[in-house]
Design a protein around this motif. Structure first.
Motif, PDB file in Angstrom:
ATOM      1  N   PRO A  70       0.833  -1.158  -0.042  1.00  0.00           N
ATOM      2  CA  PRO A  70       0.089  -0.131  -0.033  1.00  0.00           C
ATOM      3  C   PRO A  70       0.911   1.339  -0.071  1.00  0.00           C
ATOM      4  CG  PRO A  70      -0.832  -1.318   1.580  1.00  0.00           C
ATOM      5  CD  PRO A  70       0.297  -2.203   1.193  1.00  0.00           C
ATOM      6  N   GLU A  71       1.894   1.173   0.598  1.00  0.00           N
ATOM      7  CA  GLU A  71       2.808   2.483   0.777  1.00  0.00           C
ATOM      8  C   GLU A  71       3.485   2.901  -0.607  1.00  0.00           C
ATOM      9  OE1 GLU A  71       3.796   4.768   3.060  1.00  0.00           O
ATOM     10  OE2 GLU A  71       1.858   3.810   4.059  1.00  0.00           O
ATOM     11  N   ARG A  72       3.800   1.677  -1.156  1.00  0.00           N
ATOM     12  CA  ARG A  72       4.334   1.772  -2.654  1.00  0.00           C
ATOM     13  C   ARG A  72       3.490   2.047  -3.617  1.00  0.00           C
ATOM     14  NH1 ARG A  72       5.982  -3.295  -1.979  1.00  0.00           N
ATOM     15  NH2 ARG A  72       5.158  -4.181  -3.983  1.00  0.00           N
ATOM     16  N   LEU A  73       2.209   1.815  -3.533  1.00  0.00           N
ATOM     17  CA  LEU A  73       1.044   2.467  -4.190  1.00  0.00           C
ATOM     18  C   LEU A  73       0.742   3.751  -4.117  1.00  0.00           C
ATOM     19  CD1 LEU A  73      -1.336  -1.039  -4.001  1.00  0.00           C
ATOM     20  CD2 LEU A  73      -0.320  -0.011  -6.007  1.00  0.00           C
ATOM     21  N   VAL A  74       0.714   4.193  -2.755  1.00  0.00           N
ATOM     22  CA  VAL A  74       0.631   5.668  -2.435  1.00  0.00           C
ATOM     23  C   VAL A  74       1.591   6.419  -2.915  1.00  0.00           C
ATOM     24  CG1 VAL A  74       0.441   7.315  -0.658  1.00  0.00           C
ATOM     25  CG2 VAL A  74      -0.974   5.122  -0.670  1.00  0.00           C
ATOM     26  N   GLU A  75       2.745   6.027  -2.910  1.00  0.00           N
ATOM     27  CA  GLU A  75       3.967   6.820  -3.341  1.00  0.00           C
ATOM     28  C   GLU A  75       4.125   6.907  -4.726  1.00  0.00           C
ATOM     29  OE1 GLU A  75       6.320   8.758  -1.349  1.00  0.00           O
ATOM     30  OE2 GLU A  75       4.865   8.244  -0.031  1.00  0.00           O
ATOM     31  N   THR A 117       1.501   6.825  -6.646  1.00  0.00           N
ATOM     32  CA  THR A 117       0.577   7.624  -7.286  1.00  0.00           C
ATOM     33  C   THR A 117       0.793   9.003  -7.051  1.00  0.00           C
ATOM     34  OG1 THR A 117      -1.346   5.797  -6.697  1.00  0.00           O
ATOM     35  CG2 THR A 117      -2.031   7.940  -6.933  1.00  0.00           C
ATOM     36  N   ARG A 118       1.244   9.505  -5.822  1.00  0.00           N
ATOM     37  CA  ARG A 118       1.840  10.728  -5.569  1.00  0.00           C
ATOM     38  C   ARG A 118       2.632  11.200  -6.765  1.00  0.00           C
ATOM     39  NH1 ARG A 118       4.631  11.257  -0.195  1.00  0.00           N
ATOM     40  NH2 ARG A 118       4.649  13.465  -0.673  1.00  0.00           N
ATOM     41  N   GLU A 119       3.810  10.543  -7.117  1.00  0.00           N
ATOM     42  CA  GLU A 119       4.721  10.993  -8.005  1.00  0.00           C
ATOM     43  C   GLU A 119       3.860  11.167  -9.408  1.00  0.00           C
ATOM     44  OE1 GLU A 119       7.902  11.667  -8.398  1.00  0.00           O
ATOM     45  OE2 GLU A 119       7.697  12.146  -6.209  1.00  0.00           O
ATOM     46  N   LEU A 120       3.171  10.210  -9.709  1.00  0.00           N
ATOM     47  CA  LEU A 120       2.506  10.274 -11.037  1.00  0.00           C
ATOM     48  C   LEU A 120       1.521  11.360 -11.008  1.00  0.00           C
ATOM     49  CD1 LEU A 120       1.976   6.548 -11.779  1.00  0.00           C
ATOM     50  CD2 LEU A 120       3.300   7.954 -13.030  1.00  0.00           C
ATOM     51  N   ALA A 165      -0.227   2.448 -14.959  1.00  0.00           N
ATOM     52  CA  ALA A 165       0.838   3.460 -14.581  1.00  0.00           C
ATOM     53  C   ALA A 165       1.628   3.276 -13.008  1.00  0.00           C
ATOM     54  CB  ALA A 165       0.795   4.616 -15.108  1.00  0.00           C
ATOM     55  N   ILE A 166       0.330   3.286 -12.289  1.00  0.00           N
ATOM     56  CA  ILE A 166       0.717   3.118 -10.843  1.00  0.00           C
ATOM     57  C   ILE A 166       0.979   1.927 -10.411  1.00  0.00           C
ATOM     58  CG2 ILE A 166      -0.514   3.155  -8.612  1.00  0.00           C
ATOM     59  CD1 ILE A 166      -2.690   5.156  -9.684  1.00  0.00           C
ATOM     60  N   GLN A 167       0.496   0.750 -11.012  1.00  0.00           N
ATOM     61  CA  GLN A 167       1.104  -0.716 -10.929  1.00  0.00           C
ATOM     62  C   GLN A 167       2.358  -0.961 -11.137  1.00  0.00           C
ATOM     63  OE1 GLN A 167      -1.928  -2.852 -12.338  1.00  0.00           O
ATOM     64  NE2 GLN A 167      -3.783  -1.879 -11.542  1.00  0.00           N
ATOM     65  N   GLN A 168       2.614  -0.258 -12.312  1.00  0.00           N
ATOM     66  CA  GLN A 168       3.918  -0.591 -12.805  1.00  0.00           C
ATOM     67  C   GLN A 168       5.013   0.339 -12.011  1.00  0.00           C
ATOM     68  OE1 GLN A 168       3.524   0.862 -16.862  1.00  0.00           O
ATOM     69  NE2 GLN A 168       3.244  -1.457 -17.801  1.00  0.00           N
ATOM     70  N   GLN A 169       4.696   1.608 -11.585  1.00  0.00           N
ATOM     71  CA  GLN A 169       5.665   2.248 -11.058  1.00  0.00           C
ATOM     72  C   GLN A 169       5.923   1.769  -9.397  1.00  0.00           C
ATOM     73  OE1 GLN A 169       6.290   6.064 -11.994  1.00  0.00           O
ATOM     74  NE2 GLN A 169       7.032   6.803 -10.005  1.00  0.00           N
ATOM     75  N   GLN A 174      -2.507  -5.992 -10.130  1.00  0.00           N
ATOM     76  CA  GLN A 174      -3.520  -5.318 -10.225  1.00  0.00           C
ATOM     77  C   GLN A 174      -4.344  -5.805  -8.985  1.00  0.00           C
ATOM     78  OE1 GLN A 174      -6.020  -6.186 -13.655  1.00  0.00           O
ATOM     79  NE2 GLN A 174      -7.745  -5.169 -13.124  1.00  0.00           N
ATOM     80  N   GLY A 175      -4.297  -7.311  -8.624  1.00  0.00           N
ATOM     81  CA  GLY A 175      -5.080  -7.468  -7.449  1.00  0.00           C
ATOM     82  C   GLY A 175      -4.469  -6.820  -6.107  1.00  0.00           C
ATOM     83  N   SER A 176      -3.303  -6.690  -5.945  1.00  0.00           N
ATOM     84  CA  SER A 176      -2.786  -5.824  -4.803  1.00  0.00           C
ATOM     85  C   SER A 176      -3.438  -4.479  -4.614  1.00  0.00           C
ATOM     86  CB  SER A 176      -1.234  -5.908  -4.820  1.00  0.00           C
ATOM     87  OG  SER A 176      -0.631  -7.081  -4.844  1.00  0.00           O
ATOM     88  N   MET A 177      -3.526  -3.832  -5.806  1.00  0.00           N
ATOM     89  CA  MET A 177      -4.132  -2.436  -5.843  1.00  0.00           C
ATOM     90  C   MET A 177      -5.546  -2.500  -5.366  1.00  0.00           C
ATOM     91  SD  MET A 177      -4.174   0.211  -8.764  1.00  0.00           S
ATOM     92  CE  MET A 177      -5.414   1.568  -8.931  1.00  0.00           C
TER      93      MET A 177
END
Length: 194
Positions: A9-14, A16-19, A32-36, A41-44
């Motif tokens: 979840p932290e990686r996803l938030v970070e 998303t912030r950057e993007l 793009a969020i998932q790749q970054q 997709q399931g994790s997101m």
């Protein structure tokens, strides 16, 4: 950017912030969020209801970080002018712009009450915090004229946000620096040295 100890979840938030900062809301796709973030997709969708929920978490985190950064300068000891000067002259990545201020230019963020709320709250907090500092200075006789705290605070925030726009448009931090130095040149003669 990400450490091995960061949770998904932290990686996803970070990510998303950057993007959001780089691309805006529409340009920030779930893929793009998932790749970054290096997440599937399931994790997101396990951790967030969808892109709006994740974007809200990212915007809130960005807003909290901006308030924290500003408070570290504004909360220091010193006169009102010195604290305002410290805020205006603090180190910034001027050409990237303000991650919160840039969201005000994103029509999709501004059209969504939930996404817009942390942006509005943060800019309102900043104006209020600066107004409080100016008010302290006025009450303490630090200024040679009775400044309007709310108006002066709005001018400070507008100068910073406008300075980012000018710098990005010209491709040079010099435009930001000129705006800040211009405002300080207007305020400095009003500040009494104590």
């Amino acid at each position: 950017m990400y450490t091995d100890s960061m949770s998904t979840p932290e990686r996803l938030v970070e990510a998303t912030r950057e993007l959001l900062w780089e691309r805006g809301y529409v340009g920030t796709s779930p893929k793009a969020i998932q790749q970054q973030a290096g997440a599937g997709q399931g994790s997101m969708y396990h951790h967030f209801a969808g892109k709006p929920d994740l974007a809200l978490a990212a915007i809130r985190r960005t807003a909290e970080e901006m308030r924290g950064t500003a408070e570290r300068v504004l909360g220091r000891d010193g006169s009102a002018y010195e604290r305002v000067e410290g805020y205006l002259l603090r180190e910034r990545d001027v050409l990237r712009g303000c991650p919160v201020g840039r969201l005000t230019m994103d029509p999709d963020v501004m059209a969504d009450d939930a996404l817009r709320a942390p942006v509005d709250e943060t800019l309102d907090w900043l104006r209020g915090r600066l107004a409080g500092i100016i008010e302290e200075g006025v009450r303490g006789g630090e200024f040679s004229v009775p400044l309007d705290p709310a108006g002066t605070a709005a001018t400070i925030v507008a100068t910073v946000q406008g300075g980012y726009v000018l710098a990005r448009a010209s491709g040079s931090p010099a435009a930001f620096d000129a705006a800040v130095k211009g405002l300080l040149a207007l305020l400095a003669p009003l500040a009494r040295t104590v």
